[in-house]
Write a protein that holds these residues in place. Structure first.
Motif, short mmCIF file in Angstrom:
data_model
loop_
_atom_site.label_atom_id
_atom_site.label_comp_id
_atom_site.label_asym_id
_atom_site.label_seq_id
_atom_site.Cartn_x
_atom_site.Cartn_y
_atom_site.Cartn_z
N VAL A 41 -18.79 3.25 -12.33
CA VAL A 41 -17.47 3.49 -12.92
C VAL A 41 -17.38 4.99 -13.21
O VAL A 41 -18.21 5.53 -13.93
CB VAL A 41 -17.30 2.68 -14.22
N CYS A 42 -16.39 5.63 -12.60
CA CYS A 42 -16.28 7.09 -12.65
C CYS A 42 -15.03 7.46 -13.44
O CYS A 42 -14.06 6.71 -13.49
CB CYS A 42 -16.17 7.60 -11.21
N HIS A 43 -15.06 8.64 -14.06
CA HIS A 43 -13.90 9.09 -14.81
C HIS A 43 -12.63 9.10 -13.97
O HIS A 43 -11.54 8.85 -14.47
CB HIS A 43 -14.14 10.49 -15.39
N SER A 44 -12.77 9.38 -12.68
CA SER A 44 -11.54 9.43 -11.88
C SER A 44 -10.93 8.04 -11.72
O SER A 44 -9.74 7.91 -11.45
CB SER A 44 -11.74 10.15 -10.55
N ASP A 45 -11.73 6.98 -11.91
CA ASP A 45 -11.13 5.63 -11.91
C ASP A 45 -10.09 5.51 -13.03
O ASP A 45 -9.08 4.82 -12.87
CB ASP A 45 -12.21 4.56 -12.11
N LEU A 46 -10.35 6.16 -14.16
CA LEU A 46 -9.38 6.12 -15.27
C LEU A 46 -8.09 6.82 -14.86
O LEU A 46 -7.00 6.36 -15.20
CB LEU A 46 -9.97 6.77 -16.53
N VAL A 48 -6.93 7.04 -11.82
CA VAL A 48 -6.22 6.16 -10.88
C VAL A 48 -5.52 5.04 -11.65
O VAL A 48 -4.36 4.72 -11.40
CB VAL A 48 -7.19 5.58 -9.82
N ALA A 49 -6.24 4.47 -12.64
CA ALA A 49 -5.65 3.38 -13.43
C ALA A 49 -4.42 3.86 -14.20
O ALA A 49 -3.46 3.12 -14.40
CB ALA A 49 -6.69 2.82 -14.40
N ASP A 50 -4.45 5.13 -14.63
CA ASP A 50 -3.31 5.69 -15.37
C ASP A 50 -2.15 6.07 -14.46
O ASP A 50 -1.06 6.35 -14.94
CB ASP A 50 -3.75 6.95 -16.13
N GLY A 51 -2.41 6.16 -13.15
CA GLY A 51 -1.36 6.57 -12.22
C GLY A 51 -1.29 8.07 -12.01
O GLY A 51 -0.30 8.58 -11.49
N ASP A 52 -2.34 8.80 -12.42
CA ASP A 52 -2.34 10.26 -12.23
C ASP A 52 -2.49 10.63 -10.76
O ASP A 52 -1.98 11.65 -10.30
CB ASP A 52 -3.48 10.92 -13.01
N PHE A 53 -3.27 9.86 -10.02
CA PHE A 53 -3.36 10.05 -8.58
C PHE A 53 -3.84 8.76 -7.92
O PHE A 53 -4.15 7.80 -8.60
CB PHE A 53 -4.22 11.26 -8.19
N GLY A 54 -3.86 8.75 -6.59
CA GLY A 54 -4.27 7.55 -5.87
C GLY A 54 -3.07 6.79 -5.35
O GLY A 54 -1.93 7.17 -5.58
N ALA A 55 -3.38 5.69 -4.64
CA ALA A 55 -2.33 4.89 -4.02
C ALA A 55 -1.65 4.01 -5.06
O ALA A 55 -2.22 3.72 -6.11
CB ALA A 55 -2.95 4.02 -2.93
N PRO A 56 -0.41 3.59 -4.79
CA PRO A 56 0.27 2.68 -5.72
C PRO A 56 -0.44 1.32 -5.77
O PRO A 56 -1.00 0.90 -4.77
CB PRO A 56 1.67 2.53 -5.13
N PRO A 57 -0.45 0.65 -6.93
CA PRO A 57 -1.07 -0.66 -7.03
C PRO A 57 -0.25 -1.69 -6.24
O PRO A 57 0.89 -1.41 -5.92
CB PRO A 57 -1.04 -0.97 -8.53
N PRO A 58 -0.80 -2.88 -5.96
CA PRO A 58 -2.13 -3.32 -6.36
C PRO A 58 -3.23 -2.65 -5.53
O PRO A 58 -3.08 -2.47 -4.32
CB PRO A 58 -2.10 -4.83 -6.08
N ILE A 59 -4.32 -2.30 -6.22
CA ILE A 59 -5.46 -1.70 -5.53
C ILE A 59 -6.74 -2.06 -6.30
O ILE A 59 -6.70 -2.25 -7.52
CB ILE A 59 -5.29 -0.15 -5.41
N SER A 98 -6.95 16.61 4.56
CA SER A 98 -5.64 16.32 3.96
C SER A 98 -5.24 14.86 4.16
O SER A 98 -4.39 14.35 3.44
CB SER A 98 -4.56 17.21 4.58
N ASP A 99 -5.83 14.21 5.16
CA ASP A 99 -5.49 12.81 5.41
C ASP A 99 -6.62 11.88 5.03
O ASP A 99 -6.75 10.79 5.57
CB ASP A 99 -5.16 12.60 6.90
N SER A 100 -7.48 12.31 4.11
CA SER A 100 -8.61 11.44 3.78
C SER A 100 -8.10 10.26 2.97
O SER A 100 -7.06 10.32 2.32
CB SER A 100 -9.68 12.21 3.02
N MET A 101 -8.82 9.16 3.04
CA MET A 101 -8.39 7.94 2.32
C MET A 101 -9.60 7.36 1.59
O MET A 101 -10.25 6.45 2.06
CB MET A 101 -7.78 6.91 3.27
N GLU A 102 -9.90 7.94 0.45
CA GLU A 102 -11.08 7.51 -0.30
C GLU A 102 -10.99 6.05 -0.72
O GLU A 102 -9.94 5.60 -1.18
CB GLU A 102 -11.25 8.36 -1.56
N ALA A 103 -12.12 5.37 -0.59
CA ALA A 103 -12.23 4.00 -1.11
C ALA A 103 -11.98 4.03 -2.61
O ALA A 103 -12.50 4.89 -3.32
CB ALA A 103 -13.61 3.44 -0.83
N GLY A 104 -11.21 3.07 -3.10
CA GLY A 104 -10.99 2.95 -4.54
C GLY A 104 -9.96 3.92 -5.09
O GLY A 104 -9.63 3.89 -6.27
#
Ligand SMILES: [Zn+2]
Ligand SMILES: [Zn+2]
Length: 339
Positions: A41-46, A48-59, A98-104
């Motif tokens: 569990v990494c700080h960046s998961d928080l 993503v959960a907050d919606g600061d970055f990452g793909a839109p849920p559900p994820i 620029s087109d990377s798609m990190e897991a999680g």
């Protein structure tokens, strides 16, 4: 399969027991499905959960993944998957594609029984490393390793006269202290507001741990794992001429740059994650030097939300790792894997 799903930003993760086995995301094909053993569990998961970055849920979150591959056996997943075609990817720097798609973060990750991986080249054999203790190396360890490497050349030039400052002695800072100790002869100082973390930093080999360096004290390499205004500005104040400042923390802080604003001939780098080659090196190093595997606290997969809460509150002492494989769903927090 079971998964802990982020269904909406800023809402608790939801346990789903009958989620479909993951498949290639839109626009991609092929790949493989890996059975997950553990996920850090990494700080960046928080974020993503907050919606600061990452793909839109559900994820499904989680990018510090170990698992078992039928051909390779126990493996670690390299999670920042690049496009494979651009200049960064051809140089092996997939984590800045620029087109990377990190897991999680942009595709479903490791808070689940299974995870889709685009190619077997992203699986790094563990070769004897404990899949729970090693999981945080996939992001936390690798990110700290790359950040330290930015300063290693300068510190080696200076030998035992080199001075390094690690700002933020949480998980990543603790890894960085270990790498600096192993790869250089520099004197390492840690900076952290928490007395507990300062004590930990010294126990890991920092010569000194301070709340703030004294006025005028200079370091050849400064690595900032916090990254807020106060810390990047402290990094700029305390770096020596010809020094290196690596900022890793996602605090969004900035510092003025230009003649007169920074010491002459100083290099500034915003350092992110690491390459596949660096992951290979890092796991090699961890096999030789087991002290690099920091203590982890193992929690059952279904307690992922409580792991997030603990991380957010600052209660977690070491890196938190979710136990996915053993099916342990009890409340016991340590799962017998504490190192
Ligand atoms: Zn690319
Ligand atoms: Zn991470």
């Amino acid at each position: 399969m079971r998964a802990m799903v982020l269904e909406r930003h800023q809402q608790p993760l939801v346990l789903t027991r009958d989620r479909d086995v993951p498949t290639a995301p839109d626009g991609r094909s092929g790949g493989l499905v890996l059975n997950v053993t553990a996920c850090g569990v990494c700080h960046s998961d928080l974020h993503v959960a907050d919606g600061d970055f990452g793909a839109p849920p559900p994820i499904v979150l989680g990018h510090e993944i170990t698992g078992v591959d039928p051909n390779l056996g126990p493996v670690m997943v390299y999670a920042p998957w690049g496009c494979g075609n651009c200049r960064q990817c051809s140089e092996g720097e997939e984590m800045i594609c620029s087109d990377s798609m990190e897991a999680g973060l942009f595709t479903n990750g490791g808070y689940a029984d299974q995870v889709w991986v685009p190619n077997a080249r992203y699986l790094e054999p563990l070769d004897g490393l404990d899949p729970f203790a090693a999981a945080p190396l996939a992001c936390g360890g690798l990110t700290a390793y790359r950040a330290v490497l930015h300063g290693v050349e300068r510190l080696r030039q200076l030998g035992s006269g080199g001075r390094a400052l690690v700002i933020g002695a949480g998980g990543l800072g603790q890894y960085a202290i270990g790498f600096l100790r192993l790869l250089t002869d520099a004197t390492v100082t840690a900076m952290d507001r928490s007395p507990d973390k300062r004590t930990t930093a010294v126990s890991l080999g920092a010569a000194d741990a301070v709340e703030q360096p004294v006025e005028g004290q200079l370091f050849d390499v400064v690595i900032d794992f916090v990254g807020v205004d106060a810390t990047v500005q402290a990094a700029t104040r305390h770096v020596a001429k010809r020094g290196v400042v690596a900022v890793v923390g996602l605090g969004g802080g900035t510092t003025p740059f230009g003649f007169g604003a920074v010491p002459l001939e100083t290099t500034f780098v915003a350092s992110v994650w690491g390459t596949r080659g660096q992951m290979t090196e890092l796991l090699d190093l961890a096999r030789k030097e087991s002290s690099l595997l920091l203590p982890v606290e193992v929690m059952p997969l279904i307690q992922a939300q409580s792991a997030h809460d603990r991380l957010r509150s600052g209660e977690a002492r070491g890196r938190l790792v979710l136990d996915v494989a053993t099916g342990n769903e009890s409340d016991s927090r340590n799962g017998g894997h504490n190192q």
